[in-house]
Design a protein around this motif. Structure first.
Motif, PDB file in Angstrom:
ATOM      1  N   VAL A 136       0.856  -1.190   0.000  1.00 52.14           N
ATOM      2  CA  VAL A 136       0.000   0.000   0.000  1.00 52.14           C
ATOM      3  C   VAL A 136       0.892   1.239   0.000  1.00 52.14           C
ATOM      4  O   VAL A 136       2.078   1.167   0.294  1.00 52.14           O
ATOM      5  CB  VAL A 136      -0.941   0.034   1.219  1.00 52.14           C
ATOM      6  N   TYR A 137       0.277   2.374  -0.308  1.00 51.95           N
ATOM      7  CA  TYR A 137       1.024   3.639  -0.299  1.00 51.95           C
ATOM      8  C   TYR A 137       0.826   4.348   1.033  1.00 51.95           C
ATOM      9  O   TYR A 137      -0.298   4.455   1.531  1.00 51.95           O
ATOM     10  CB  TYR A 137       0.562   4.537  -1.443  1.00 51.95           C
ATOM     11  N   LEU A 138       1.910   4.814   1.599  1.00 48.93           N
ATOM     12  CA  LEU A 138       1.870   5.524   2.880  1.00 48.93           C
ATOM     13  C   LEU A 138       2.330   6.966   2.656  1.00 48.93           C
ATOM     14  O   LEU A 138       3.494   7.214   2.366  1.00 48.93           O
ATOM     15  CB  LEU A 138       2.795   4.831   3.892  1.00 48.93           C
ATOM     16  N   ASP A 139       1.385   7.921   2.760  1.00 50.64           N
ATOM     17  CA  ASP A 139       1.762   9.313   2.548  1.00 50.64           C
ATOM     18  C   ASP A 139       2.149   9.972   3.868  1.00 50.64           C
ATOM     19  O   ASP A 139       2.043   9.372   4.945  1.00 50.64           O
ATOM     20  CB  ASP A 139       0.641  10.090   1.852  1.00 50.64           C
ATOM     21  N   THR A 140       2.597  11.212   3.796  1.00 53.77           N
ATOM     22  CA  THR A 140       3.104  11.917   4.978  1.00 53.77           C
ATOM     23  C   THR A 140       2.021  12.121   6.028  1.00 53.77           C
ATOM     24  O   THR A 140       2.276  12.006   7.233  1.00 53.77           O
ATOM     25  CB  THR A 140       3.680  13.280   4.560  1.00 53.77           C
ATOM     26  N   LYS A 141       0.792  12.398   5.584  1.00 52.09           N
ATOM     27  CA  LYS A 141      -0.310  12.615   6.523  1.00 52.09           C
ATOM     28  C   LYS A 141      -0.568  11.352   7.345  1.00 52.09           C
ATOM     29  O   LYS A 141      -0.699  11.407   8.576  1.00 52.09           O
ATOM     30  CB  LYS A 141      -1.572  13.014   5.753  1.00 52.09           C
ATOM     31  N   ASP A 142      -0.629  10.197   6.669  1.00 50.09           N
ATOM     32  CA  ASP A 142      -0.833   8.934   7.376  1.00 50.09           C
ATOM     33  C   ASP A 142       0.337   8.645   8.311  1.00 50.09           C
ATOM     34  O   ASP A 142       0.143   8.112   9.417  1.00 50.09           O
ATOM     35  CB  ASP A 142      -0.983   7.782   6.376  1.00 50.09           C
ATOM     36  N   LEU A 143       1.522   8.988   7.857  1.00 46.29           N
ATOM     37  CA  LEU A 143       2.713   8.754   8.669  1.00 46.29           C
ATOM     38  C   LEU A 143       2.620   9.502  10.002  1.00 46.29           C
ATOM     39  O   LEU A 143       2.897   8.934  11.065  1.00 46.29           O
ATOM     40  CB  LEU A 143       3.959   9.217   7.900  1.00 46.29           C
ATOM     41  N   ILE A 144       2.208  10.745   9.956  1.00 47.75           N
ATOM     42  CA  ILE A 144       2.095  11.568  11.171  1.00 47.75           C
ATOM     43  C   ILE A 144       1.002  11.029  12.090  1.00 47.75           C
ATOM     44  O   ILE A 144       1.185  10.931  13.309  1.00 47.75           O
ATOM     45  CB  ILE A 144       1.809  13.034  10.798  1.00 47.75           C
ATOM     46  N   ILE A 145      -0.136  10.655  11.499  1.00 47.63           N
ATOM     47  CA  ILE A 145      -1.255  10.141  12.304  1.00 47.63           C
ATOM     48  C   ILE A 145      -0.869   8.841  13.008  1.00 47.63           C
ATOM     49  O   ILE A 145      -1.110   8.665  14.207  1.00 47.63           O
ATOM     50  CB  ILE A 145      -2.502   9.935  11.426  1.00 47.63           C
ATOM     51  N   TYR A 146      -0.276   7.926  12.260  1.00 50.82           N
ATOM     52  CA  TYR A 146       0.137   6.646  12.845  1.00 50.82           C
ATOM     53  C   TYR A 146       1.192   6.853  13.937  1.00 50.82           C
ATOM     54  O   TYR A 146       1.156   6.198  14.979  1.00 50.82           O
ATOM     55  CB  TYR A 146       0.690   5.718  11.762  1.00 50.82           C
ATOM     56  N   ALA A 147       2.143   7.748  13.672  1.00 54.32           N
ATOM     57  CA  ALA A 147       3.189   8.016  14.664  1.00 54.32           C
ATOM     58  C   ALA A 147       2.597   8.587  15.941  1.00 54.32           C
ATOM     59  O   ALA A 147       3.018   8.236  17.053  1.00 54.32           O
ATOM     60  CB  ALA A 147       4.224   8.975  14.089  1.00 54.32           C
ATOM     61  N   LEU A 148       1.604   9.462  15.788  1.00 49.56           N
ATOM     62  CA  LEU A 148       0.949  10.064  16.942  1.00 49.56           C
ATOM     63  C   LEU A 148       0.184   9.024  17.753  1.00 49.56           C
ATOM     64  O   LEU A 148       0.247   9.009  18.992  1.00 49.56           O
ATOM     65  CB  LEU A 148       0.002  11.170  16.466  1.00 49.56           C
ATOM     66  N   ILE A 149      -0.515   8.128  17.064  1.00 42.49           N
ATOM     67  CA  ILE A 149      -1.331   7.131  17.749  1.00 42.49           C
ATOM     68  C   ILE A 149      -0.484   6.000  18.336  1.00 42.49           C
ATOM     69  O   ILE A 149      -0.694   5.577  19.482  1.00 42.49           O
ATOM     70  CB  ILE A 149      -2.385   6.546  16.788  1.00 42.49           C
TER      71      ILE A 149
ATOM     72  N   ILE B  40       0.228  -1.885  18.447  1.00 40.63           N
ATOM     73  CA  ILE B  40      -0.260  -2.105  17.083  1.00 40.63           C
ATOM     74  C   ILE B  40      -1.458  -3.051  17.092  1.00 40.63           C
ATOM     75  O   ILE B  40      -2.474  -2.821  16.416  1.00 40.63           O
ATOM     76  CB  ILE B  40       0.868  -2.661  16.193  1.00 40.63           C
ATOM     77  N   GLU B  41      -1.353  -4.137  17.867  1.00 39.86           N
ATOM     78  CA  GLU B  41      -2.445  -5.110  17.965  1.00 39.86           C
ATOM     79  C   GLU B  41      -3.708  -4.450  18.527  1.00 39.86           C
ATOM     80  O   GLU B  41      -4.818  -4.672  18.022  1.00 39.86           O
ATOM     81  CB  GLU B  41      -2.014  -6.272  18.869  1.00 39.86           C
ATOM     82  N   ALA B  42      -3.539  -3.651  19.583  1.00 41.71           N
ATOM     83  CA  ALA B  42      -4.692  -3.007  20.214  1.00 41.71           C
ATOM     84  C   ALA B  42      -5.356  -2.018  19.255  1.00 41.71           C
ATOM     85  O   ALA B  42      -6.595  -1.952  19.161  1.00 41.71           O
ATOM     86  CB  ALA B  42      -4.251  -2.288  21.486  1.00 41.71           C
ATOM     87  N   TYR B  43      -4.549  -1.248  18.535  1.00 41.94           N
ATOM     88  CA  TYR B  43      -5.085  -0.265  17.593  1.00 41.94           C
ATOM     89  C   TYR B  43      -5.898  -0.942  16.493  1.00 41.94           C
ATOM     90  O   TYR B  43      -7.025  -0.522  16.174  1.00 41.94           O
ATOM     91  CB  TYR B  43      -3.936   0.538  16.990  1.00 41.94           C
ATOM     92  N   LEU B  44      -5.369  -2.001  15.905  1.00 47.59           N
ATOM     93  CA  LEU B  44      -6.064  -2.701  14.832  1.00 47.59           C
ATOM     94  C   LEU B  44      -7.267  -3.476  15.354  1.00 47.59           C
ATOM     95  O   LEU B  44      -8.264  -3.646  14.641  1.00 47.59           O
ATOM     96  CB  LEU B  44      -5.088  -3.643  14.118  1.00 47.59           C
ATOM     97  N   PHE B  45      -7.194  -3.947  16.603  1.00 47.61           N
ATOM     98  CA  PHE B  45      -8.350  -4.638  17.203  1.00 47.61           C
ATOM     99  C   PHE B  45      -9.525  -3.681  17.348  1.00 47.61           C
ATOM    100  O   PHE B  45     -10.678  -4.039  17.071  1.00 47.61           O
ATOM    101  CB  PHE B  45      -7.956  -5.208  18.570  1.00 47.61           C
ATOM    102  N   VAL B  46      -9.234  -2.450  17.773  1.00 46.27           N
ATOM    103  CA  VAL B  46     -10.291  -1.444  17.918  1.00 46.27           C
ATOM    104  C   VAL B  46     -10.927  -1.131  16.564  1.00 46.27           C
ATOM    105  O   VAL B  46     -12.150  -0.939  16.456  1.00 46.27           O
ATOM    106  CB  VAL B  46      -9.717  -0.158  18.559  1.00 46.27           C
ATOM    107  N   LEU B  47     -10.103  -1.116  15.517  1.00 46.27           N
ATOM    108  CA  LEU B  47     -10.609  -0.835  14.173  1.00 46.27           C
ATOM    109  C   LEU B  47     -11.259  -2.058  13.532  1.00 46.27           C
ATOM    110  O   LEU B  47     -11.869  -1.948  12.461  1.00 46.27           O
ATOM    111  CB  LEU B  47      -9.481  -0.331  13.277  1.00 46.27           C
ATOM    112  N   GLY B  48     -11.093  -3.225  14.159  1.00 49.14           N
ATOM    113  CA  GLY B  48     -11.653  -4.452  13.603  1.00 49.14           C
ATOM    114  C   GLY B  48     -10.890  -4.961  12.402  1.00 49.14           C
ATOM    115  O   GLY B  48     -11.458  -5.636  11.535  1.00 49.14           O
ATOM    116  N   LYS B  49      -9.598  -4.654  12.337  1.00 47.23           N
ATOM    117  CA  LYS B  49      -8.764  -5.079  11.214  1.00 47.23           C
ATOM    118  C   LYS B  49      -7.771  -6.147  11.672  1.00 47.23           C
ATOM    119  O   LYS B  49      -7.361  -6.173  12.831  1.00 47.23           O
ATOM    120  CB  LYS B  49      -8.002  -3.884  10.640  1.00 47.23           C
TER     121      LYS B  49
END
Length: 306
Positions: free
Chosen positions: A111-124, A172-181
């Motif tokens: 998948v493509y990871l842009d700068t906006k997603d990078l910042i959001i993921y880093a923050l979370i 990472i596991e907890a974040y994806l579990f909350v999203l159901g992914k």
């Protein structure tokens, strides 16, 4: 497992070594600048005396002093949290830059990871996890700072790395579990087959720092007992000497590992990738089948996965 030197491209090797040299020089410049600007005179004197073997201490105690100089003595403070957060974002962006070609152009993560997603993921994912990991590393090294055996010190660092991996993996596991992914396996994270590999590895900043400091300080201490001591200015600039040895170690490690991580021109996969498929077929072979540009190799990966 043999290494096929016939697939090596001289210009690619030169670029790779230039890449390794750039990382090593950046490490040396950063550590040297910090040690000259932020280490107190007393800390430098203690470090010099230990490197000379003039008094009983361990590199762990010296590292803890350096830790305090970077993040402050009080971990439970806003100053330490902010410094940890800044270090997390810087590390994430550095990894994104270093792995950009592998992740984006060669499609390793799919998948493509842009700068906006990078910042959001880093923050979370990283801000809290890295702060906790920093606390764990600081507490562990302070608690066992009196250990003098090099093997026990290495075991301590390995234990620290395992705890650090557990912290960010849980996040990472907890974040994806909350999203159901579905969450990637630990093998996929380590092998950089997931978009979350960047955030996984960035949490190891302090652990890698400790490993390099351990290696560098022991090398400098050994050199200080030989005639090569004349080449090092341990008395006035002990931090610079540790930075120099650390930079050399980084360059050599990256250069030595090159044959195992270089993609084959025939299949777009490396020796390390094929080792992972043999060892963890369910976790990696399907990703390698997607990456491979060789039809025969793709079928082989699919069969291994099944």
């Amino acid at each position: 497992m043999s290494i096929d030197l016939s697939t090596f491209n001289f210009s690619e090797i030169s670029n790779y070594w230039a890449y390794a040299l750039g990382i090593a020089v950046s490490f040396y410049g950063t550590v040297s600048w910090f040690s000259s600007k932020h280490l107190s005179k007393e800390s430098k004197e203690h470090l010099s005396l230990w490197l000379w073997g003039s008094y009983e201490s361990t590199w762990l105690r010296q590292f803890c002093l350096l830790f305090d100089a970077v993040f402050g003595r009080r971990h439970l403070s806003w100053a330490c949290f902010l410094r940890s957060s800044v270090a997390s974002f810087i590390t994430v962006f550095i990894l994104y830059f270093l792995l950009g070609d592998i992740l984006q152009e060669k499609g390793r993560i799919g998948v493509y990871l842009d700068t906006k997603d990078l910042i959001i993921y880093a923050l979370i994912l990283n801000v809290i996890s890295d702060y906790l990991s920093l606390f764990e590393t600081r507490w562990l090294l302070n608690k066992f700072s009196s250990i003098s055996s090099i093997w026990n010190q290495l075991a301590l660092l390995a234990f620290d790395a395992l705890i650090t991996a557990g912290i960010i993996w849980f996040a990472i596991e907890a974040y994806l579990f909350v999203l159901g992914k579905p969450a990637p396996s630990l093998v996929e994270l380590v092998a950089v087959f997931s978009i979350f590999s960047i955030f996984f590895y960035s949490t190891f900043l302090t652990s890698i720092w400790a490993w390099l400091y351990c290696l560098s300080s022991w090398c400098v201490r050994l050199i200080s007992k030989t005639r090569l001591n004349e080449l090092l200015d341990i008395e006035h600039n002990p931090g610079h000497q540790i930075a120099l040895i650390g930079g050399i170690a980084i360059f050599l490690i990256i250069a030595i590992l090159f044959p195992f991580f270089k993609d084959s021109e025939l299949s777009n996969t490396s020796l390390f990738d094929r080792y992972l498929c043999d060892t963890f077929p369910k976790a990696t072979c399907d990703d390698l089948a997607r990456l491979s540009t060789n039809e025969k190799q793709t079928l082989f990966f699919l069969e291994k996965n099944c």
